[in-house]
Design a protein around this motif. Structure first.
Motif, PDB file in Angstrom:
ATOM      1  N   UNK A   4       0.892  -1.732   0.237  1.00  0.00           N
ATOM      2  CA  UNK A   4       0.309  -0.289  -0.352  1.00  0.00           C
ATOM      3  C   UNK A   4       0.548   1.336   0.111  1.00  0.00           C
ATOM      4  N   UNK A   5       1.695   1.311   1.138  1.00  0.00           N
ATOM      5  CA  UNK A   5       2.548   2.294   0.828  1.00  0.00           C
ATOM      6  C   UNK A   5       3.509   2.666  -0.276  1.00  0.00           C
ATOM      7  N   UNK A   6       3.890   1.076  -1.208  1.00  0.00           N
ATOM      8  CA  UNK A   6       5.255   1.770  -2.451  1.00  0.00           C
ATOM      9  C   UNK A   6       3.804   1.643  -3.810  1.00  0.00           C
ATOM     10  N   UNK A   7       2.306   1.302  -3.240  1.00  0.00           N
ATOM     11  CA  UNK A   7       1.410   1.885  -4.342  1.00  0.00           C
ATOM     12  C   UNK A   7       0.894   3.604  -4.544  1.00  0.00           C
ATOM     13  N   UNK A   8       0.848   4.099  -2.908  1.00  0.00           N
ATOM     14  CA  UNK A   8       0.839   5.156  -2.876  1.00  0.00           C
ATOM     15  C   UNK A   8       1.842   6.315  -2.944  1.00  0.00           C
ATOM     16  N   UNK A   9       3.189   5.514  -3.131  1.00  0.00           N
ATOM     17  CA  UNK A   9       4.324   6.362  -2.893  1.00  0.00           C
ATOM     18  C   UNK A   9       4.728   6.794  -4.324  1.00  0.00           C
ATOM     19  N   UNK A  10       4.401   5.978  -5.232  1.00  0.00           N
ATOM     20  CA  UNK A  10       4.249   5.593  -6.873  1.00  0.00           C
ATOM     21  C   UNK A  10       3.286   6.841  -7.181  1.00  0.00           C
ATOM     22  N   UNK A  11       2.532   6.944  -6.654  1.00  0.00           N
ATOM     23  CA  UNK A  11       1.422   7.540  -7.459  1.00  0.00           C
ATOM     24  C   UNK A  11       1.685   9.159  -7.200  1.00  0.00           C
ATOM     25  N   UNK A  12       1.988   9.323  -5.573  1.00  0.00           N
ATOM     26  CA  UNK A  12       3.238  10.343  -4.933  1.00  0.00           C
ATOM     27  C   UNK A  12       3.976  10.699  -6.026  1.00  0.00           C
ATOM     28  N   UNK A  13       4.662  10.090  -6.269  1.00  0.00           N
ATOM     29  CA  UNK A  13       5.763  10.449  -7.361  1.00  0.00           C
ATOM     30  C   UNK A  13       5.689  11.076  -8.756  1.00  0.00           C
ATOM     31  N   UNK A  14       4.478  10.497  -9.250  1.00  0.00           N
ATOM     32  CA  UNK A  14       3.933  10.630 -10.352  1.00  0.00           C
ATOM     33  C   UNK A  14       3.671  12.619 -10.218  1.00  0.00           C
ATOM     34  N   UNK A  15       3.296  12.476  -9.384  1.00  0.00           N
ATOM     35  CA  UNK A  15       2.763  13.822  -8.896  1.00  0.00           C
ATOM     36  C   UNK A  15       3.779  14.802  -8.370  1.00  0.00           C
ATOM     37  N   UNK A  16       5.192  14.576  -8.690  1.00  0.00           N
ATOM     38  CA  UNK A  16       5.385  15.210  -8.188  1.00  0.00           C
ATOM     39  C   UNK A  16       6.119  15.213  -7.020  1.00  0.00           C
ATOM     40  N   UNK A  17       6.181  14.371  -6.118  1.00  0.00           N
ATOM     41  CA  UNK A  17       6.309  14.577  -4.656  1.00  0.00           C
ATOM     42  C   UNK A  17       6.647  13.702  -3.929  1.00  0.00           C
ATOM     43  N   UNK A  18       7.823  13.884  -3.612  1.00  0.00           N
ATOM     44  CA  UNK A  18       9.672  13.181  -3.328  1.00  0.00           C
ATOM     45  C   UNK A  18       8.806  13.509  -1.742  1.00  0.00           C
ATOM     46  N   UNK A  19       9.251  12.231  -1.057  1.00  0.00           N
ATOM     47  CA  UNK A  19       8.962  12.070   0.574  1.00  0.00           C
ATOM     48  C   UNK A  19      10.508  12.180   1.106  1.00  0.00           C
ATOM     49  N   UNK A  20      11.563  11.628  -0.411  1.00  0.00           N
ATOM     50  CA  UNK A  20      12.984  11.546   0.344  1.00  0.00           C
ATOM     51  C   UNK A  20      13.618  12.966   0.616  1.00  0.00           C
ATOM     52  N   UNK A  21      12.578  13.876  -0.123  1.00  0.00           N
ATOM     53  CA  UNK A  21      13.250  15.511   0.183  1.00  0.00           C
ATOM     54  C   UNK A  21      13.067  15.620   0.703  1.00  0.00           C
ATOM     55  N   UNK A  22      11.664  15.487   1.858  1.00  0.00           N
ATOM     56  CA  UNK A  22      11.322  15.505   2.435  1.00  0.00           C
ATOM     57  C   UNK A  22      11.692  16.075   3.976  1.00  0.00           C
ATOM     58  N   UNK A  23      12.893  14.281   3.612  1.00  0.00           N
ATOM     59  CA  UNK A  23      13.143  14.203   4.793  1.00  0.00           C
ATOM     60  C   UNK A  23      14.468  14.865   5.469  1.00  0.00           C
ATOM     61  N   UNK A  24      14.840  15.780   4.200  1.00  0.00           N
ATOM     62  CA  UNK A  24      16.029  15.953   4.214  1.00  0.00           C
ATOM     63  C   UNK A  24      15.645  18.207   4.203  1.00  0.00           C
TER      64      UNK A  24
END
Length: 125
Positions: A4-24
């Motif tokens: 579920x997390x992988x599916x959700x984060x894939x959707x977000x990446x397609x929309x330009x949301x990269x949570x790795x950026x948020x961490x830093x």
């Protein structure tokens, strides 16, 4: 949960949301991340509905595995997903349904009146 997390984060990446950026990210960069994330989701209702559905599913799975210590691994991403969801929902204007409810009331009274008249053949007020 991982799926579920992988599916959700894939959707977000397609929309330009990269949570790795948020961490830093710190300070203003973090605030900008949140604003950009919300903007990329509220582009249209289909994207918003998909986001809310994916996030809701991930959150249900997260809550289902609590209080298992393994859930701690998913706490940060779930917190981020919920924060974006809360901001999106805050953007949605409150809908005033008072006119609709008033019209429904008039329609119900009209139907009820018609039922009494049609049932007896004599108007009953």
């Amino acid at each position: 949960m991982r799926e579920a997390i992988a599916q959700t984060t894939t959707f977000y990446m397609q929309k330009g949301i990269d949570f790795a950026v948020l961490e830093s990210a710190q300070g203003f960069a973090r605030t900008k991340f949140w604003a950009d994330a919300v903007e990329s989701i509220i582009i249209n209702n289909d994207v918003k509905k998909t986001y809310l559905s994916l996030t809701g599913n991930a959150n249900k799975l997260y809550k289902a595995i609590l209080p298992d210590p393994g859930a701690n691994e998913f706490t940060p991403i779930n917190t981020h997903l919920q924060a974006i969801k809360d901001q999106i929902l805050a953007e949605v204007p409150e809908v005033d349904v008072s006119e609709v409810m008033s019209e429904v009331g008039r329609t119900v009274r009209s139907v009820h009146h018609c039922w009494r008249v049609c049932d007896s053949g004599i108007p009953q007020y």
